[in-house]
Write an enzyme that holds these catalytic residues in place. Sequence first.
Site, PDB file in Angstrom:
ATOM      1  N   ASP A 129      30.938   1.120  25.850  1.00  0.00           N
ATOM      2  CA  ASP A 129      31.230  -0.302  25.698  1.00  0.00           C
ATOM      3  C   ASP A 129      32.502  -0.647  26.477  1.00  0.00           C
ATOM      4  O   ASP A 129      32.535  -1.589  27.278  1.00  0.00           O
ATOM      5  CB  ASP A 129      31.388  -0.617  24.200  1.00  0.00           C
ATOM      6  CG  ASP A 129      31.507  -2.109  23.929  1.00  0.00           C
ATOM      7  OD1 ASP A 129      31.280  -2.907  24.857  1.00  0.00           O
ATOM      8  OD2 ASP A 129      31.818  -2.472  22.784  1.00  0.00           O
ATOM      9  N   ASP A 182      40.144   9.671  28.706  1.00  0.00           N
ATOM     10  CA  ASP A 182      41.378   9.042  29.179  1.00  0.00           C
ATOM     11  C   ASP A 182      41.576   9.309  30.669  1.00  0.00           C
ATOM     12  O   ASP A 182      41.926   8.419  31.441  1.00  0.00           O
ATOM     13  CB  ASP A 182      42.593   9.460  28.340  1.00  0.00           C
ATOM     14  CG  ASP A 182      42.545  10.909  27.874  1.00  0.00           C
ATOM     15  OD1 ASP A 182      41.603  11.638  28.247  1.00  0.00           O
ATOM     16  OD2 ASP A 182      43.462  11.318  27.140  1.00  0.00           O
ATOM     17  N   TYR A 213      29.628   3.049  16.351  1.00  0.00           N
ATOM     18  CA  TYR A 213      28.876   1.807  16.211  1.00  0.00           C
ATOM     19  C   TYR A 213      27.660   1.966  15.308  1.00  0.00           C
ATOM     20  O   TYR A 213      26.849   1.056  15.198  1.00  0.00           O
ATOM     21  CB  TYR A 213      28.413   1.298  17.583  1.00  0.00           C
ATOM     22  CG  TYR A 213      29.517   0.727  18.437  1.00  0.00           C
ATOM     23  CD1 TYR A 213      30.838   1.107  18.264  1.00  0.00           C
ATOM     24  CD2 TYR A 213      29.230  -0.197  19.428  1.00  0.00           C
ATOM     25  CE1 TYR A 213      31.848   0.600  19.063  1.00  0.00           C
ATOM     26  CE2 TYR A 213      30.236  -0.719  20.235  1.00  0.00           C
ATOM     27  CZ  TYR A 213      31.541  -0.314  20.044  1.00  0.00           C
ATOM     28  OH  TYR A 213      32.516  -0.828  20.831  1.00  0.00           O
ATOM     29  N   LYS A 272      35.866  13.085  24.449  1.00  0.00           N
ATOM     30  CA  LYS A 272      37.160  13.561  23.940  1.00  0.00           C
ATOM     31  C   LYS A 272      36.848  14.738  23.028  1.00  0.00           C
ATOM     32  O   LYS A 272      37.179  14.755  21.833  1.00  0.00           O
ATOM     33  CB  LYS A 272      37.864  12.406  23.199  1.00  0.00           C
ATOM     34  CG  LYS A 272      39.338  12.596  23.032  1.00  0.00           C
ATOM     35  CD  LYS A 272      40.127  12.440  24.312  1.00  0.00           C
ATOM     36  CE  LYS A 272      41.575  12.796  24.044  1.00  0.00           C
ATOM     37  NZ  LYS A 272      42.392  12.737  25.266  1.00  0.00           N
TER      38      LYS A 272
HETATM   39 MG    MG Z   1      30.914  -4.955  25.279  1.00  0.00          MG
END
Ligand code: MG
Length: 356
Positions: free
Chosen positions: A247, A223, A124, A190
């Site tokens: 998020d 995961d 982001y 990850k």
């Molecule tokens: Mg969101």
Amino acid sequence: MTHLVTLIPGDGIGPEVTEAARHVLEATGVRLEWAVERAGAEALEREGATLPDRVLDRIRRSRVALKGPITTPVGTGFRSVNVALRHELDLFAAVRPARSLPGVPTRYPNVDLVVIRENTEDLYAGIELERGAPETAELRRHLSALGHEVREDAGITLKPISVSGARRIVRFAFAFARETGRRRITLGHKANIMRFSDGLFLQIALEEAPAHPDVVLEEMQIDQLSMRLTHDPETFDVLLLPNLYGDILSDLCAGLVGGLGLAAGANLGWEYAVFEPVHGSAPDIAGRGLANPIAMIRSGAMLLRHLGEDDAADAVEAAVDDVLRRGEVRTRDLGGTARTDDVARAVTAALRRARR
Ligand code: MG
Ligand code: NAI
């Protein structure tokens, strides 16, 4: 003492839910002075910018803001106002509690966890190269020299995670856990695939952990963590996540405890704090009085706590719980027929009842 608070109504259901929250916060008796600032679609129309400097200046002055959701048009090249705001004010930590609520039946009755999301880095960060742009070709050449082939028709989004960025969110998470009496942090990553970004995030957390022996740090691949959250969410305490995973799992955790209409949040930095629900502008129900304002009201309670008004924050939370427990006034997302302002009035009435 009067607290100055910037109020950003936002887009879609934003104005409806922020109005409801303002109504409730004012009923606490805490003295609040609101500076209303437009950002998003309306600001774009009137001023040609979705996030005018004036809005940022105002938040810098008041230091705290209550913010409605702002629409980000998909794939048009518009930068998300939400992402820009978090960058400009360096709001590096998103704090999003997910707690089972009375009278809201869900699959798991005893969820009580907090998502802590790094809010400024990762995918982001906004470092993107459009397919076909000259810079993309240049980067492709660099990568090719390093032995990596990137297809000519590829767009590219980079995932930077820094030592300083990771360290401050890790320290924040430990401090948050200690201050709120939580004992365990689960870091989702990850790192086996993204060794130098997620791997670095994990490495910094493992470096910091010995300085915080009162809080246990565990790590889990993202995961597996997703599976575990849908399977035994009641075993989790604090989740510490890089931006993108944070998020995604924020919405997942909201779903575990009754949906987006209930999920509150805060964006915090060293200097400024912007309180907003996890949900977006919900264009599908906007302008019809159908939105659940509880997520926004609970974000307002977090704001009160941030201002040191703990009694008022407790009172708002108790009033929301009271309304949910009674179950008479519920918006459509919770299976009821009440309207946004009905909920605001019911919470205000519960506040007044509690005071008598
Ligand atoms: Mg969101
Ligand atoms: P959304 O969260 O707005 O809506 C997802 C679903 O949840 C919809 O069906 C909506 O009706 C429902 N919902 C959300 N909040 C609700 C509430 N308070 N009461 C009842 N139902 C509620 O997510 P979506 O549709 O993906 O995004 C819409 C817009 O919002 C997009 O432009 C997106 O970029 C923006 N957005 C803004 C955020 C912010 O300002 N912080 C956060 C998330 C999305």
